[in-house]
Structures are given as structure tokens and as C-alpha cells.
Design a protein around this motif. Sequence first.
Motif, mmCIF file in Angstrom:
data_model
loop_
_atom_site.group_PDB
_atom_site.id
_atom_site.type_symbol
_atom_site.label_atom_id
_atom_site.label_comp_id
_atom_site.label_asym_id
_atom_site.label_seq_id
_atom_site.Cartn_x
_atom_site.Cartn_y
_atom_site.Cartn_z
ATOM 1 N N UNK A 51 -62.370 134.844 -34.526
ATOM 2 C CA UNK A 51 -62.938 135.923 -33.712
ATOM 3 C C UNK A 51 -64.444 135.705 -33.507
ATOM 4 N N UNK A 52 -64.934 136.157 -32.367
ATOM 5 C CA UNK A 52 -66.361 135.948 -32.060
ATOM 6 C C UNK A 52 -67.137 137.258 -32.063
ATOM 7 N N UNK A 53 -68.438 137.148 -32.291
ATOM 8 C CA UNK A 53 -69.365 138.281 -32.180
ATOM 9 C C UNK A 53 -70.542 137.834 -31.336
ATOM 10 N N UNK A 54 -71.177 138.795 -30.662
ATOM 11 C CA UNK A 54 -72.326 138.431 -29.824
ATOM 12 C C UNK A 54 -73.629 138.561 -30.623
ATOM 13 N N UNK A 55 -74.765 138.416 -29.939
ATOM 14 C CA UNK A 55 -76.049 138.415 -30.656
ATOM 15 C C UNK A 55 -76.363 139.787 -31.264
ATOM 16 N N UNK A 56 -75.673 140.832 -30.783
ATOM 17 C CA UNK A 56 -75.899 142.173 -31.336
ATOM 18 C C UNK A 56 -74.734 142.579 -32.264
ATOM 19 N N UNK A 57 -74.000 141.567 -32.737
ATOM 20 C CA UNK A 57 -72.903 141.737 -33.702
ATOM 21 C C UNK A 57 -71.731 142.535 -33.148
ATOM 22 N N UNK A 58 -71.554 142.503 -31.827
ATOM 23 C CA UNK A 58 -70.427 143.217 -31.231
ATOM 24 C C UNK A 58 -69.261 142.247 -31.049
ATOM 25 N N UNK A 59 -68.095 142.586 -31.603
ATOM 26 C CA UNK A 59 -66.934 141.709 -31.427
ATOM 27 C C UNK A 59 -66.393 141.801 -30.001
ATOM 28 N N UNK A 60 -65.511 140.898 -29.644
ATOM 29 C CA UNK A 60 -64.814 140.984 -28.363
ATOM 30 C C UNK A 60 -63.454 141.625 -28.640
ATOM 31 N N UNK A 61 -63.252 142.852 -28.153
ATOM 32 C CA UNK A 61 -62.017 143.573 -28.477
ATOM 33 C C UNK A 61 -61.169 143.904 -27.252
#
Length: 362
Positions: A24-34
Motif C-alpha cells: 500500500x502507498x501513502x503520499x507526502x502528507x501520509x494519506x493512503x490511497x483508499x
Amino acid sequence: MIEAINVIPIASATTADAQGRSQPVSDTLHRPMRDLRISITDRCNLRCTYCMPRRIFDENHGFLPRAELLGFEEIERLARLFIQLGVQKIRLTGGEPLLRRGVEHLIESLARLHTREGDPVEVALTTNAVLLAKKAQSLKDAGLTRITVSLDGLTEKTFRRMSDSWVSVKTVLDGIAAAQHIGLAPVKVNMVVRRGANDHEIIPMAEHFRNSGIVLRFIEFMDAGCTNGWRMDEVVPAREILERINSRYPVRQIGPNYAGEVAQRWRYADGGGEIGVVASVTQAFCHECTRARLSTDGKLYTCLFASRGANLRDPLRLGATDQMLTSLMANCWERRNDRYSQLRHAATVSTAGKIEMSYIGG
Ligand code: SAM
Ligand code: SF4
Ligand code: SF4
């Protein structure tokens, strides 16, 4: 012309697990892709003034040629890869998704997919319901799990003003009734509120859908795209919408169904059911935005207000492997720092070249 980025797959920081699946990935603001929103057509049978104003989307408008659209197999393959990166819910949108021939077959194939945790993926659809009465049964049979209908007023005059069409309100209400009657899925209704255009129908809409089992959600008018002539003074803030309703039918706030739910939920104190407000403009929720968007022609956008997307379609058609495609997607998400709504009024935010909502999916 919309620019594409990342045509060459770039290695991402994601690693594969023991089964070879991406992490799973997270962006630079620690938001996952859901969540994944897929626009399956850029065409529509309405011309809502806030979305596809007729003066722009007229008979001379260049809609995408068929060959540019992602095919169903291509969508299914990309969706499977998005799921590896963390997606749990898929929403089909557009344009008007029920205009895409064979949409049921796409739903059927997506409904067979499972999340990383092994649960069936939720497959939802947002529609203007013009074709819903005809299609409700086949959508149910295909395995659709949720449906949201857009309806901005109950009188013909208001509906015509908002949708710029001769479709009758009854057609939309019949679509909603059909969906409810066959138990298609939980039905929600979205009303975009624009001051001076349809805000006088806030109370009639609330009255109509009270005690119906349908959750009505009021959406703040957004500055999506570059063509809808958005002005802040035409936004009716969610707080004002709630005050108006509360003065007629007292409401109490209730908690979200899940973390990151964009609509604030309220319940009528007299047991008349639930409503929601989506305060995208006045109470931005970028900090918990987990939505990826796949455009009609296969570009990945990380924000509704983006002006550039990552081209997935060309590498896919040139024979990229699953691993190359997931690297592209992950790389794009890991660099994401979008928070347009939070920064909307800052002088540093560029509003040039924002893509239109019908192309990216609302
Ligand atoms: N045609 C379908 C429909 O109308 O439901 C799906 C696509 S439409 C782009 C998805 C949602 O975006 C609709 O509920 C619509 O009302 C909403 N929408 C479009 N433009 C908007 C705007 N400028 N501000 C707020 N919501 C908007
Ligand atoms: Fe069409 Fe939906 Fe946009 Fe209205 S909001 S013009 S129905 S895509
Ligand atoms: Fe998400 Fe962009 Fe909307 Fe913020 S502005 S909530 S980042 S789509």
C-alpha cells in the motif's frame, strides 16, 4: 490540451510482498490511497450549468473519440492494480456513466475483485438517473453496491435552470423509485446548492426525502474546472444550509460511518432520517483525502482540481507489465501533496488549466 506526465515508468519506493503484490502507498502528507473514482465517459445527457455549461459543451465540443477511452478490460486491469496499492472502494462516474454501453459488464467484473484484506471491493456509481428506471435491475444483477443520484431541485423550473435540459424531474424521481423498489443498493441523493439558483429548494428537498430511507446530501458549489463561472458569493456554506434546515426540522450531528468520510452526517431529532452536508469549500477536508481519479482516457489524477495527470493508458497499450504500471501509480501517489481546497484562497495557488469535472469524474 491536457499534459500527461510520467509516460516512462519510474521505479517507486514500494516493494512487493511474498506473493509479489505491491505494498500500500501513502503520499507526502501520509494519506493512503483508499478510493478510486473512474470516469467512464466524458459525455452527458444533461448540461448542468455548474459542470458542463452548454456554451462550452455544445455541438462543436470535441468529446473524446472512442479509441481514446479506456476499454473495460483496461479499466479492470488498472483497478486490480490500484487495489494492490490500497484501494477499497471504486466509484464509476463521468460524464454520465449510464450512457456507456455495457456498463453492467464492467460493474460485474469490478464486483468480482477483492481488497488486500480479502473483502469484496465496493462498487458504487454516481448518476443523474435519467436512464436509471430502465437500468436499475441490470445494475443490481451486476453487483452494484451503492448508488448516488444527483438532483438539484424538485420543481421543473429549478431543475431546468440547473440541468439546462428538458428532462423532467419525474424521470429522475422514477429512477430513484425504481432503484429503491428493486432494492438495488442504498440510494443517496446529492443536491449541489448554488445561491440564487436553487437554494430556495433546500427545505422542499429536505421535506421530500425525509422519512424515505434516502440520505439527502447538500453539496457546496465548487470551483471545479475553468468553465462554470464560479463565484464565492454563490456558495451557500454548509453551516447556513444546516441552520435553515434546523430551524424547520431540528437536526443533531452524528459520527462518521468511517474515517475520512467527506459528508458530515446529521439526523432529524424527530426520527425522520438522515441528511449530510459536504462542505468542500468552507470546511476543506484535504487532510484526509484518500481519493485517486482515473480519467476517461486513462490518466491518474491525484486531486479534483489538478491540471495534469499521469498517463497510464499509453504504457498499458505499449505492453507495460503489471509491475511497471503499479510503479507508475505508486510513484505518482507518493509524490502527491495536493490540498487545493485548503489553499483555495492563498495567492500562491494556481487555478489555471484545471481539468473539467465531467472528464475526471466528480
Ligand atoms: N453525471 C453524474 C451525476 O451528475 O451524478 C456523475 C458525474 S457528476 C460530475 C458527479 C457529481 O459531481 C454530481 O453529483 C454533480 O452534482 C457534482 N458536481 C459537478 N460539478 C460540481 C460543482 N461545480 N460543484 C459541486 N458539485 C459538482
Ligand atoms: Fe452531466 Fe453530472 Fe455534469 Fe450534470 S453534473 S452535467 S449530469 S456530468
Ligand atoms: Fe482531495 Fe484535492 Fe479535494 Fe483536497 S481539493 S479534498 S486534495 S480532491
